[in-house]
Design a protein around this motif. Structure first.
Motif, PDB file in Angstrom:
ATOM      1  N   GLU A 101       0.813  -1.213   0.101  1.00 14.31           N
ATOM      2  CA  GLU A 101      -0.028   0.061  -0.064  1.00 14.31           C
ATOM      3  C   GLU A 101       0.863   1.254  -0.029  1.00 14.31           C
ATOM      4  N   LEU A 102       1.925   1.237   0.255  1.00 13.81           N
ATOM      5  CA  LEU A 102       2.932   2.325   0.778  1.00 13.81           C
ATOM      6  C   LEU A 102       2.960   3.238  -0.782  1.00 13.81           C
ATOM      7  N   PRO A 103       3.273   2.649  -2.047  1.00 13.05           N
ATOM      8  CA  PRO A 103       3.146   3.615  -3.051  1.00 13.05           C
ATOM      9  C   PRO A 103       1.881   4.429  -3.327  1.00 13.05           C
ATOM     10  N   LEU A 104       0.705   3.927  -2.733  1.00 13.74           N
ATOM     11  CA  LEU A 104      -0.520   4.415  -3.105  1.00 13.74           C
ATOM     12  C   LEU A 104      -1.167   5.277  -2.133  1.00 13.74           C
ATOM     13  N   LYS A 105      -0.434   5.471  -0.849  1.00 13.47           N
ATOM     14  CA  LYS A 105      -0.584   6.125  -0.010  1.00 13.47           C
ATOM     15  C   LYS A 105      -0.906   7.863  -0.492  1.00 13.47           C
ATOM     16  N   GLY A 106      -1.810   8.586   0.406  1.00 23.23           N
ATOM     17  CA  GLY A 106      -1.466  10.098   0.273  1.00 23.23           C
ATOM     18  C   GLY A 106      -2.360  10.537  -0.889  1.00 23.23           C
ATOM     19  N   ALA A 107      -1.892  11.724  -1.367  1.00 20.07           N
ATOM     20  CA  ALA A 107      -2.416  12.469  -2.390  1.00 20.07           C
ATOM     21  C   ALA A 107      -2.429  11.685  -3.856  1.00 20.07           C
ATOM     22  N   PHE A 108      -1.432  11.112  -3.969  1.00 22.65           N
ATOM     23  CA  PHE A 108      -1.309  10.269  -5.213  1.00 22.65           C
ATOM     24  C   PHE A 108      -2.551   9.129  -5.358  1.00 22.65           C
ATOM     25  N   GLY A 109      -2.531   8.342  -4.280  1.00 25.20           N
ATOM     26  CA  GLY A 109      -3.531   7.295  -4.319  1.00 25.20           C
ATOM     27  C   GLY A 109      -4.742   7.918  -4.431  1.00 25.20           C
ATOM     28  N   ASP A 110      -5.088   9.045  -3.837  1.00 29.76           N
ATOM     29  CA  ASP A 110      -6.361   9.877  -4.137  1.00 29.76           C
ATOM     30  C   ASP A 110      -6.714  10.189  -5.460  1.00 29.76           C
ATOM     31  N   ARG A 111      -5.863  10.712  -6.155  1.00 29.36           N
ATOM     32  CA  ARG A 111      -5.871  11.052  -7.357  1.00 29.36           C
ATOM     33  C   ARG A 111      -5.867   9.762  -8.461  1.00 29.36           C
ATOM     34  N   LEU A 112      -5.280   8.762  -8.197  1.00 30.99           N
ATOM     35  CA  LEU A 112      -5.272   7.550  -8.814  1.00 30.99           C
ATOM     36  C   LEU A 112      -6.583   6.995  -8.712  1.00 30.99           C
ATOM     37  N   ASP A 113      -7.366   6.796  -7.507  1.00 30.79           N
ATOM     38  CA  ASP A 113      -8.441   6.607  -7.369  1.00 30.79           C
ATOM     39  C   ASP A 113      -9.703   7.026  -8.386  1.00 30.79           C
ATOM     40  N   GLN A 114      -9.427   8.453  -8.061  1.00 34.90           N
ATOM     41  CA  GLN A 114     -10.478   9.121  -8.689  1.00 34.90           C
ATOM     42  C   GLN A 114     -10.256   8.990 -10.441  1.00 34.90           C
ATOM     43  N   ARG A 115      -9.078   8.959 -10.889  1.00 36.24           N
ATOM     44  CA  ARG A 115      -9.060   8.551 -12.445  1.00 36.24           C
ATOM     45  C   ARG A 115      -9.416   7.265 -12.868  1.00 36.24           C
ATOM     46  N   LEU A 116      -9.075   6.185 -11.709  1.00 34.37           N
ATOM     47  CA  LEU A 116      -9.686   5.016 -12.077  1.00 34.37           C
ATOM     48  C   LEU A 116     -11.256   4.800 -12.114  1.00 34.37           C
ATOM     49  N   MET A 117     -11.754   5.681 -11.341  1.00 37.97           N
ATOM     50  CA  MET A 117     -13.138   5.625 -11.114  1.00 37.97           C
ATOM     51  C   MET A 117     -13.912   6.170 -12.467  1.00 37.97           C
ATOM     52  N   GLN A 118     -13.204   7.323 -12.903  1.00 39.30           N
ATOM     53  CA  GLN A 118     -13.661   7.821 -14.295  1.00 39.30           C
ATOM     54  C   GLN A 118     -13.429   7.007 -15.345  1.00 39.30           C
ATOM     55  N   TRP A 119     -12.485   6.237 -15.353  1.00 40.43           N
ATOM     56  CA  TRP A 119     -12.054   5.215 -16.292  1.00 40.43           C
ATOM     57  C   TRP A 119     -13.168   4.290 -16.505  1.00 40.43           C
ATOM     58  N   TRP A 120     -13.249   3.421 -15.283  1.00 36.54           N
ATOM     59  CA  TRP A 120     -14.491   2.275 -15.162  1.00 36.54           C
ATOM     60  C   TRP A 120     -15.920   2.904 -15.869  1.00 36.54           C
ATOM     61  N   GLY A 121     -16.050   4.124 -15.463  1.00 40.12           N
ATOM     62  CA  GLY A 121     -17.303   4.692 -15.960  1.00 40.12           C
ATOM     63  C   GLY A 121     -17.182   4.513 -17.153  1.00 40.12           C
ATOM     64  N   ALA A 122     -16.213   5.290 -17.850  1.00 45.12           N
ATOM     65  CA  ALA A 122     -16.241   5.246 -19.351  1.00 45.12           C
ATOM     66  C   ALA A 122     -16.267   3.861 -19.955  1.00 45.12           C
ATOM     67  N   VAL A 123     -15.512   2.877 -19.236  1.00 49.39           N
ATOM     68  CA  VAL A 123     -15.574   1.437 -19.932  1.00 49.39           C
ATOM     69  C   VAL A 123     -17.184   1.078 -20.038  1.00 49.39           C
ATOM     70  N   TRP A 124     -17.781   1.327 -19.087  1.00 48.23           N
ATOM     71  CA  TRP A 124     -19.225   0.600 -18.771  1.00 48.23           C
ATOM     72  C   TRP A 124     -20.089   1.379 -19.752  1.00 48.23           C
ATOM     73  N   ARG A 125     -19.921   2.672 -19.825  1.00 46.62           N
ATOM     74  CA  ARG A 125     -20.736   3.489 -20.870  1.00 46.62           C
ATOM     75  C   ARG A 125     -20.354   2.709 -22.384  1.00 46.62           C
ATOM     76  N   LYS A 126     -19.247   2.673 -22.708  1.00 49.29           N
ATOM     77  CA  LYS A 126     -18.887   2.071 -23.871  1.00 49.29           C
ATOM     78  C   LYS A 126     -19.484   0.700 -24.138  1.00 49.29           C
ATOM     79  N   ARG A 127     -19.255  -0.091 -23.063  1.00 51.66           N
ATOM     80  CA  ARG A 127     -19.675  -1.606 -23.139  1.00 51.66           C
ATOM     81  C   ARG A 127     -21.125  -1.615 -23.435  1.00 51.66           C
TER      82      ARG A 127
END
Length: 319
Positions: free
Chosen positions: A241-267
């Protein structure tokens, strides 16, 4: 018991309890799941009764004309085959599947940001049908739902060759999230019967935080918290978990949320937006992915059965 114009059967002057018993049996008959007296009492939509009164309601007219009993389990007499045989076979299969689920839990609990794991679906009711699977509810650290989802889906695709039967992860929820927006009989039962594999206190708090469940099932017991408490984090999990702690992990989680949403809309271009958002919830603290819209089909079928047996005059919360 008389037949109406549509050919459906109506009970002649049943007691209020017998009507509630029949409502309960009709719901579980959708899943070919015969019920014991104790189970009928547990899932009854009313609470001004006792287990003995429930048994009495089942074995006496007019309801007794509509039911059969085998090995202490009640089901509709109009059933073409004996669902008790199916249930016993499904119970045997469930014992094997639960062993697999516990083995999977040993692996999953070591993945980054996983804080709890539970079994839902038919396995949480003690049965697994021939084409059934293991439905898992994954509890994650706050603001890490989408990182966790991505890691576990990659794990399934790479190491389990996309095996879904023993590893169906369609529901992720953050450990600080207890709100359930959609309230109906199906969801109430799923929350109340969640079977913790670890971190039972979370699932207990989830049930307690949604007291509306008892509007549907006033006699149901809360999730047990015995023996499966939240385990302490291991050093290996903390290291991952260490590399994904803090602000970087927060941003990555938001990006992945947007990515999954786009995948499902397309699918799922065929789905209207409101239906897509309902089946594929894409929020910071919760992720669901249910392509088959099983819930709506079950509730529609239940409403049809209530109408067929003259029980559609029930309060809305029972239908």
């Amino acid at each position: 018991m008389t037949a109406n114009e549509s050919g459906s059967f109506l009970l002649s002057e049943p007691s209020p309890l017998q009507r509630d018993v029949l409502r309960t049996i009709l719901y579980f008959d959708i899943f070919r799941y015969p019920l014991s007296s104790n189970e009928i009492y547990t899932y009854l939509p009313s609470n001004s009764t006792s287990l003995a009164e429930v048994h009495h309601a089942c074995v006496n007219p007019p309801l007794s004309a509509l039911l059969r009993e085998d090995q202490g389990l009640y089901y509709l007499s109009q059933s073409e085959t004996n669902p008790v045989v199916d249930r016993r076979l499904n119970e045997q299969r469930a014992r094997w599947f639960m062993k697999i689920a516990k083995a999977m839990a040993w692996v999953i609990r070591r993945c980054p940001f996983v804080r709890g794991l539970g079994v839902s679906g038919e396995l949480s009711k003690g049965v697994v049908s021939q084409d059934g699977d293991i439905d898992l509810v994954v509890v994650t650290a706050p603001k890490r739902v989408w990182i966790t989802r991505t890691i576990l889906i990659l794990f399934k695709k790479v190491f389990l060759l996309n095996q879904k039967k023993f590893f169906c992860v369609n529901h992720f929820i953050a450990e600080d999230y207890y709100s359930v927006s959609e309230k109906n009989r199906y969801i109430a039962l799923e929350i109340a019967t969640l079977t913790p594999l670890f971190n039972a206190p979370f699932f207990s708090r989830l049930a307690v935080s949604n007291p509306w469940i008892r509007e549907y099932y006033p006699n149901i017991h809360s999730v047990s918290t015995e023996g499966v408490a939240a385990p302490p984090q291991g050093l290996f999990q903390k290291f991952l978990e260490l590399p994904l702690k803090g602000a970087f992990g927060d941003r990555l989680d938001q990006r992945l949320m947007q990515w999954w949403g786009a995948v499902w809309r397309k699918r799922y271009l065929h789905l209207p937006e409101d239906k897509l958002l309902k089946l594929f919830r894409t929020e910071e603290s919760i992720s669901t992915a249910y392509a088959g819209d099983f819930l709506s089909r079950i509730l529609q079928e239940y409403s049809k059965r209530l109408a067929a047996f003259g029980l559609d005059d029930a309060p809305e919360k029972w239908s």
